[in-house]
Structure formats: C-alpha cells, structure tokens
Scaffold this motif. Structure first.
Motif, PDB file in Angstrom:
ATOM      1  N   GLY A  82     -35.759  65.179 -80.278  1.00 26.38           N
ATOM      2  CA  GLY A  82     -37.178  65.484 -80.106  1.00 26.38           C
ATOM      3  C   GLY A  82     -37.881  64.807 -78.951  1.00 26.38           C
ATOM      4  N   MET A  83     -37.142  64.003 -78.170  1.00 23.63           N
ATOM      5  CA  MET A  83     -37.821  63.336 -77.048  1.00 23.63           C
ATOM      6  C   MET A  83     -37.705  64.159 -75.769  1.00 23.63           C
ATOM      7  SD  MET A  83     -36.820  59.281 -77.388  1.00 23.63           S
ATOM      8  CE  MET A  83     -38.157  58.608 -76.369  1.00 23.63           C
ATOM      9  N   CYS A  84     -38.697  63.991 -74.877  1.00 22.82           N
ATOM     10  CA  CYS A  84     -38.550  64.435 -73.501  1.00 22.82           C
ATOM     11  C   CYS A  84     -37.682  63.401 -72.780  1.00 22.82           C
ATOM     12  CB  CYS A  84     -39.922  64.511 -72.825  1.00 22.82           C
ATOM     13  SG  CYS A  84     -40.956  65.838 -73.467  1.00 22.82           S
ATOM     14  N   GLU A 104     -38.470  72.001 -68.815  1.00 21.50           N
ATOM     15  CA  GLU A 104     -39.864  71.630 -69.128  1.00 21.50           C
ATOM     16  C   GLU A 104     -39.939  70.353 -69.963  1.00 21.50           C
ATOM     17  OE1 GLU A 104     -38.396  74.450 -70.017  1.00 21.50           O
ATOM     18  OE2 GLU A 104     -38.701  74.868 -72.155  1.00 21.50           O
ATOM     19  N   ARG A 105     -38.788  69.895 -70.494  1.00 26.37           N
ATOM     20  CA  ARG A 105     -38.764  68.637 -71.260  1.00 26.37           C
ATOM     21  C   ARG A 105     -38.457  67.441 -70.360  1.00 26.37           C
ATOM     22  NH1 ARG A 105     -41.434  68.750 -75.618  1.00 26.37           N
ATOM     23  NH2 ARG A 105     -40.105  67.259 -76.718  1.00 26.37           N
ATOM     24  N   LEU A 106     -38.432  67.652 -69.041  1.00 27.96           N
ATOM     25  CA  LEU A 106     -38.086  66.566 -68.118  1.00 27.96           C
ATOM     26  C   LEU A 106     -39.299  66.128 -67.308  1.00 27.96           C
ATOM     27  CD1 LEU A 106     -34.708  68.000 -66.764  1.00 27.96           C
ATOM     28  CD2 LEU A 106     -35.037  66.290 -68.569  1.00 27.96           C
ATOM     29  N   VAL A 107     -39.348  64.833 -67.030  1.00 27.83           N
ATOM     30  CA  VAL A 107     -40.408  64.235 -66.221  1.00 27.83           C
ATOM     31  C   VAL A 107     -39.733  63.582 -65.023  1.00 27.83           C
ATOM     32  CG1 VAL A 107     -42.265  62.514 -66.210  1.00 27.83           C
ATOM     33  CG2 VAL A 107     -41.643  63.667 -68.360  1.00 27.83           C
ATOM     34  N   LEU A 108     -40.145  63.962 -63.812  1.00 29.38           N
ATOM     35  CA  LEU A 108     -39.497  63.380 -62.621  1.00 29.38           C
ATOM     36  C   LEU A 108     -40.302  62.214 -62.063  1.00 29.38           C
ATOM     37  CD1 LEU A 108     -37.201  63.538 -60.458  1.00 29.38           C
ATOM     38  CD2 LEU A 108     -38.808  64.881 -59.077  1.00 29.38           C
ATOM     39  N   HIS A 109     -39.640  61.064 -61.951  1.00 29.28           N
ATOM     40  CA  HIS A 109     -40.222  59.859 -61.359  1.00 29.28           C
ATOM     41  C   HIS A 109     -39.568  59.553 -60.031  1.00 29.28           C
ATOM     42  CE1 HIS A 109     -42.882  57.881 -64.183  1.00 29.28           C
ATOM     43  NE2 HIS A 109     -42.184  58.436 -65.151  1.00 29.28           N
ATOM     44  N   GLY A 110     -40.003  58.461 -59.418  1.00 28.10           N
ATOM     45  CA  GLY A 110     -39.349  57.959 -58.210  1.00 28.10           C
ATOM     46  C   GLY A 110     -40.380  57.585 -57.172  1.00 28.10           C
ATOM     47  N   ASN A 111     -40.170  56.418 -56.518  1.00 30.18           N
ATOM     48  CA  ASN A 111     -41.139  55.981 -55.515  1.00 30.18           C
ATOM     49  C   ASN A 111     -40.818  56.568 -54.144  1.00 30.18           C
ATOM     50  OD1 ASN A 111     -38.801  54.144 -55.308  1.00 30.18           O
ATOM     51  ND2 ASN A 111     -40.023  53.206 -53.692  1.00 30.18           N
ATOM     52  N   ASN A 112     -39.671  57.231 -54.029  1.00 36.02           N
ATOM     53  CA  ASN A 112     -39.291  57.798 -52.733  1.00 36.02           C
ATOM     54  C   ASN A 112     -38.495  59.078 -52.947  1.00 36.02           C
ATOM     55  OD1 ASN A 112     -38.807  58.144 -50.008  1.00 36.02           O
ATOM     56  ND2 ASN A 112     -37.058  56.764 -49.985  1.00 36.02           N
ATOM     57  N   GLU A 123     -38.112  73.848 -58.451  1.00 34.16           N
ATOM     58  CA  GLU A 123     -37.384  75.107 -58.680  1.00 34.16           C
ATOM     59  C   GLU A 123     -36.812  75.179 -60.096  1.00 34.16           C
ATOM     60  OE1 GLU A 123     -34.638  75.525 -55.423  1.00 34.16           O
ATOM     61  OE2 GLU A 123     -36.141  76.591 -54.210  1.00 34.16           O
ATOM     62  N   ALA A 124     -36.359  74.031 -60.603  1.00 33.84           N
ATOM     63  CA  ALA A 124     -35.834  74.024 -61.971  1.00 33.84           C
ATOM     64  C   ALA A 124     -36.963  74.246 -62.974  1.00 33.84           C
ATOM     65  CB  ALA A 124     -35.130  72.693 -62.250  1.00 33.84           C
ATOM     66  N   GLY A 125     -38.178  73.809 -62.603  1.00 35.56           N
ATOM     67  CA  GLY A 125     -39.324  73.947 -63.508  1.00 35.56           C
ATOM     68  C   GLY A 125     -39.519  72.747 -64.411  1.00 35.56           C
ATOM     69  N   VAL A 126     -39.378  71.536 -63.844  1.00 32.98           N
ATOM     70  CA  VAL A 126     -39.567  70.337 -64.681  1.00 32.98           C
ATOM     71  C   VAL A 126     -40.995  70.286 -65.230  1.00 32.98           C
ATOM     72  CG1 VAL A 126     -37.812  68.977 -63.450  1.00 32.98           C
ATOM     73  CG2 VAL A 126     -40.228  68.744 -62.822  1.00 32.98           C
ATOM     74  N   GLY A 127     -41.131  69.630 -66.371  1.00 32.74           N
ATOM     75  CA  GLY A 127     -42.414  69.602 -67.062  1.00 32.74           C
ATOM     76  C   GLY A 127     -43.498  68.835 -66.319  1.00 32.74           C
ATOM     77  N   ARG A 128     -43.109  67.708 -65.723  1.00 33.22           N
ATOM     78  CA  ARG A 128     -44.078  66.856 -65.021  1.00 33.22           C
ATOM     79  C   ARG A 128     -43.407  66.230 -63.810  1.00 33.22           C
ATOM     80  NH1 ARG A 128     -46.385  68.956 -68.470  1.00 33.22           N
ATOM     81  NH2 ARG A 128     -47.735  68.197 -70.136  1.00 33.22           N
ATOM     82  N   ILE A 129     -44.168  66.092 -62.726  1.00 30.06           N
ATOM     83  CA  ILE A 129     -43.734  65.252 -61.611  1.00 30.06           C
ATOM     84  C   ILE A 129     -44.742  64.118 -61.522  1.00 30.06           C
ATOM     85  CG2 ILE A 129     -43.452  65.131 -59.100  1.00 30.06           C
ATOM     86  CD1 ILE A 129     -42.515  68.037 -59.184  1.00 30.06           C
ATOM     87  N   GLY A 147     -45.478  78.345 -51.831  1.00 27.26           N
ATOM     88  CA  GLY A 147     -45.752  79.134 -53.033  1.00 27.26           C
ATOM     89  C   GLY A 147     -45.215  78.517 -54.324  1.00 27.26           C
ATOM     90  N   MET A 148     -44.758  77.263 -54.263  1.00 23.49           N
ATOM     91  CA  MET A 148     -44.218  76.651 -55.490  1.00 23.49           C
ATOM     92  C   MET A 148     -45.317  75.875 -56.209  1.00 23.49           C
ATOM     93  SD  MET A 148     -40.492  75.329 -54.461  1.00 23.49           S
ATOM     94  CE  MET A 148     -40.015  75.553 -52.786  1.00 23.49           C
ATOM     95  N   SER A 149     -45.206  75.818 -57.518  1.00 22.75           N
ATOM     96  CA  SER A 149     -46.242  75.111 -58.276  1.00 22.75           C
ATOM     97  C   SER A 149     -45.608  74.162 -59.291  1.00 22.75           C
ATOM     98  CB  SER A 149     -47.138  76.123 -58.991  1.00 22.75           C
ATOM     99  OG  SER A 149     -46.347  76.900 -59.849  1.00 22.75           O
ATOM    100  N   ALA A 150     -46.401  73.179 -59.717  1.00 26.05           N
ATOM    101  CA  ALA A 150     -45.897  72.189 -60.677  1.00 26.05           C
ATOM    102  C   ALA A 150     -47.059  71.516 -61.385  1.00 26.05           C
ATOM    103  CB  ALA A 150     -45.062  71.133 -59.949  1.00 26.05           C
ATOM    104  N   ARG A 151     -46.725  70.885 -62.501  1.00 23.01           N
ATOM    105  CA  ARG A 151     -47.695  70.009 -63.181  1.00 23.01           C
ATOM    106  C   ARG A 151     -47.404  68.598 -62.726  1.00 23.01           C
ATOM    107  NH1 ARG A 151     -47.681  72.880 -68.867  1.00 23.01           N
ATOM    108  NH2 ARG A 151     -49.606  74.035 -68.519  1.00 23.01           N
ATOM    109  N   VAL A 152     -48.432  67.863 -62.348  1.00 24.62           N
ATOM    110  CA  VAL A 152     -48.204  66.518 -61.829  1.00 24.62           C
ATOM    111  C   VAL A 152     -49.061  65.486 -62.556  1.00 24.62           C
ATOM    112  CG1 VAL A 152     -47.612  67.423 -59.533  1.00 24.62           C
ATOM    113  CG2 VAL A 152     -49.960  66.691 -59.997  1.00 24.62           C
ATOM    114  N   MET A 153     -48.555  64.260 -62.530  1.00 25.24           N
ATOM    115  CA  MET A 153     -49.327  63.101 -62.982  1.00 25.24           C
ATOM    116  C   MET A 153     -49.383  62.143 -61.802  1.00 25.24           C
ATOM    117  SD  MET A 153     -47.723  62.572 -66.777  1.00 25.24           S
ATOM    118  CE  MET A 153     -49.097  61.625 -67.442  1.00 25.24           C
ATOM    119  N   VAL A 154     -50.339  61.243 -61.806  1.00 26.89           N
ATOM    120  CA  VAL A 154     -50.467  60.289 -60.707  1.00 26.89           C
ATOM    121  C   VAL A 154     -50.132  58.907 -61.236  1.00 26.89           C
ATOM    122  CG1 VAL A 154     -52.066  59.245 -59.052  1.00 26.89           C
ATOM    123  CG2 VAL A 154     -52.180  61.712 -59.547  1.00 26.89           C
TER     124      VAL A 154
END
Ligand code: LLP
Length: 423
Positions: A82-84, A104-112, A123-129, A147-154
């Motif tokens: 049940g976790m992302c 959509e259950r994945l969140v992408l992190h990284g400082n670089n 392209e994969a459609g991750v849930g959050r960047i 033309g690509m879109s995503a949901r992002v957090m800061v």
C-alpha cells in the motif's frame, strides 16, 4: 557485555530451545550453509508490517524511500503493502518500473536530475516530481514546451538542524538540497512553476535528515514550514523521511505511528489546514530492522595486550556505514543467540585497509571460533544499497524469508559479474 537485546531482531526472529536463531521460520545457520556468506536475510513479514504501519499512520501517499534498499521484489512488496515509492535517480525509477509498480505510485527526487531522468519520469507518468533547483525548473520548462506535463512538489529547506550526523543532515540553510525559504528562493520557485500550466504544483516537500530520534526536530521543521506553506493554499505537505531506528543496546526510537501523530499535532498547532494531505517518506524505519547480515568468521588474531581481531568474509563493501558515519552495530552468534557476550573483540572485514571495520568494539560469546557464523542485526537499510565491489569482492545475495521458505531476491555476484563491463 550481556546477551543480544532480542528486540533488535526482525519481528519473526525466534530463538529455538538450543539457542539457534530462526527468522521467517527458517534456521539462519542452514540459510548460511545453503546460500553462502555474506548473506542479507530479510524478514518479509517485518517489512510488510512496517509498510502497513506507515500507511495506517500517514494515510495514502506515504512513500517508501527506496534508497534504503531496493530490488524488484522489494518494490513489489512495498507496492502490494500500500505504499508509494520514492525514487531519487533514473536507476531507482527503472527498478520500480521493472517490478511493475504503477508509475503514478512513484515520486521522483534528486538534487541534480538530468534532462534524461526527467524525461523518463514524465514519459512514464510518475505521480510526483519533487523539484529541487532553478536549473531543474529550466529543464521542466523545456519538457513543458515539448507538450509534456507532470505534477510537481517543491522541496524547501526549513532552516532547521536536526539532531543527527552531519552527513545525513539536510534541513539547514547550508545544503545542496532544495530551495531556501528564508532567502525567498522557495517562493520564487513556486511562482515560476505556477507559470507553467503543464506543471501542476500540488505541494511542498521538506526532508530534514536521517536517523533522527528526537520528534522535536520534526516539530521544529513543521513550525518553520507553516508560515510558508499555509498561504500557498496547496493540498499536500510531505515531511520527508528521517525517523531513526535503534541499532545497538540502549537505543530507543519513536514508532512510525508516534512520529505521524507528533507531526499531525504540530501541524494543527502551527495552523496548517486540517484537510492538508500530510505525507512522509520513511526508508530506514521500514527496512533497517527487517534484515540481518550473516558472515563467516575466517581469522581470529589475538594481539596480546592490545586487542583481538575477528575477521569475517565481508566488510565495508557490504556495510560501509561504520566507516562513513561511525555507526554502531551489535554482533552475536546465531548458534547461541541468547548467550552472554563477555569477550571484547574488533570485528573487521576482508578489505585491504585498516578502516574496514564492521563493529569496532564488539561483545561476543567467549567460545567464538573460526568457522562460526557471526550475525549483525539491523542491516536492512543502507547496507546492500550502498554496497560496492571494492577489492573486487562480489556483492552478497539477498534472501526474503517467510513461512519457513527462503527465496533469493538478489543473487550473489560471481567473478563473471565482476568482469561483465570490462571491454
Ligand atoms: N526522503 C528523502 C528526500 C531523503 O533524502 C531520504 C534519505 C529519505 C526520504 C529517507 O530517509 P530515512 O527515512 O531512511 O532516514 N546513507 C545514510 C542515510 C542517507 C539518507 C539519505 N536520504 C545512512 O546510511 O545512514
């Protein structure tokens, strides 16, 4: 000096009447014989229980920080529970996708994050960047133009120093991670992203560090975040990972449930709207205590008046944490799990340097001999994931055990694997 504190064992760890340790219904000495050493043994039930606890504590959206330990079986188990999943590189992303975790259950992190990594994720459609820099915003703008879109957090830095090792502290102003609230960078980042209609800003993220025992550190972070977060009117706030776990005798840590409850209280006290989707990203608290490492003792060197060295068949290549952070571990003999440990020795590995320590001041049973299987508990996080091939030592196998069955989820490397990339 006393016996191993049994609470450091994975949750299905039991001691047979003759003192032998079983995990997941499997006798660990038999596992060592059958699969060889060094060997990581993960208790599946323990992992599932921690994941379920995280979901119960934080709700849907809580993510496992896969840098703590990742392979396809782990990604699948975490997803089933049940976790992302938080991935911080294209490599971690690829493993989770290969395991069949819905993007959509994945969140992408990284400082670089590279443009390639961002493109793969979008392209994969991750849930959050989770956006970490202005350069990344430039790269996301390029994707938006295409033309690509995503949901992002800061990701922001609340300016809080957590009580932990300097190398794993990340909430302070002097850091490579995130945008500073105090300098105004965080507000500018939100603003710039909001001007990209393809990038939907859904929340704020902060991660103050790792191996934190003091809930007050998280409370301080929430207080520091509230004045920035609340006026933005965003639906999500992620507090990152960082909950500590006990590694050695005498240490104690809050549970995941207590951690989440403290965070909720602090959010309410700081005036953060109650309908905010509050989430977190535990890594260590899910994986660390779920596993033990089994080594075979190969050499015992008694230096009169100095100390005894007990050398095992692994070392800094399967657990670099003692060398990197001065981290402590317990050692015991799973043939007599509850035996007293009156003998002080230094447990070292087989690598060609004196810094290759596993337990610098270990207590072990008096009758330890060459050929014994020696076990270090609480090695499920940042051990295998930070393992290396230093001295061309093949990396250990990883087993998942449950219900009396063991399955190899990562096979032991061979000499052929070591040569695989040579031209
Ligand atoms: N979220 C973010 C953005 C992180 O950077 C980390 C860990 C986590 C979550 C998970 O933190 P945890 O719950 O596991 O504390 N190699 C070090 C730990 C480095 C942690 C890096 N970031 C060690 O072995 O202690």
């Amino acid at each position: 000096m006393g016996p191993l504190p049994l609470h450091l064992l994975p949750s299905t760890g039991t001691v047979a009447p003759d003192g032998r340790l079983t995990i997941g219904g499997c006798d660990v000495l038999q596992l060592a014989e059958r699969y060889g050493t060094p060997l990581f043994v993960y208790d599946e039930e323990h992992l599932r229980a921690r994941c379920r606890e995280a979901v119960a504590a934080w709700g849907d959206g809580v993510a496992y920080a896969s840098k703590a330990f990742l392979c396809k079986a782990m990604a699948a188990l975490v997803h089933d529970s049940g976790m992302c999943i938080d991935v911080s590189t294209g490599g971690e992303l690829a493993v989770c996708l290969a395991a069949g975790v819905p993007p959509e259950r994945l969140v992408l992190h990284g400082n670089n994050k590279s443009l390639a990594e961002l493109t793969e994720a979008v392209e994969a459609g991750v849930g959050r960047i989770v956006v970490d820099s202005f350069d990344e915003i430039d790269r996301l703008s390029a994707l938006a133009v295409a033309g690509m879109s995503a949901r992002v957090m800061v990701r922001v830095t609340p300016g809080v120093e957590a009580h932990t090792h300097e190398y794993v502290m990340t909430g302070q102003e002097d850091t490579k991670f995130g945008f500073s609230i105090a300098s105004g960078a965080a507000a500018r980042a939100v603003d710039q992203l909001r001007r990209l209609p393809e990038m939907e800003v859904v929340g704020i993220h902060a991660h103050i560090g790792s191996q934190i025992f003091v809930l007050a550190s998280f409370r301080k972070a929430i207080e520091a975040l509230a004045d920035f977060f609340t006026p933005l009117g965003l639906p999500e706030l992620c507090l990152g990972g960082g909950l500590g776990v006990p590694y050695v005798t005498g240490e104690a840590a809050p549970t995941i449930i207590e951690w989440a409850a403290a965070a909720r209280e602090a959010c309410a006290a700081a005036g953060i709207p109650s309908d905010t989707r509050l989430t977190a990203e535990p890594g260590r608290a899910i994986a660390a205590a779920a596993a033990v490492t089994l080594y075979r003792v190969g050499t015992v060197k008694d230096l009169p008046g100095i100390r005894s060295y007990v050398a095992v068949d692994g070392g800094m290549s399967d657990n670099p944490r003692p060398v990197l952070y001065g981290s402590g571990y317990e050692a015991f003999l799973p043939r007599s799990t509850t035996a007293d440990r009156p003998r002080q020795v230094r447990v070292v590995g087989k690598h060609c340097e004196s810094g290759d320590l596993i337990v610098p001041d270990a207590c072990v049973p008096a009758d330890l001999v060459v050929g014994d299987i020696l076990c270090t508990p609480v090695t499920g996080a940042y051990g295998h994931s930070m393992a290396s091939n230093y001295n061309k030592v093949p990396r250990p196998a990883v087993l998942f055990v449950a219900g009396g069955h063991a399955r190899v989820v990562v096979r032991r490397e061979t000499y052929d694997d070591l040569l695989r990339l040579d031209a």
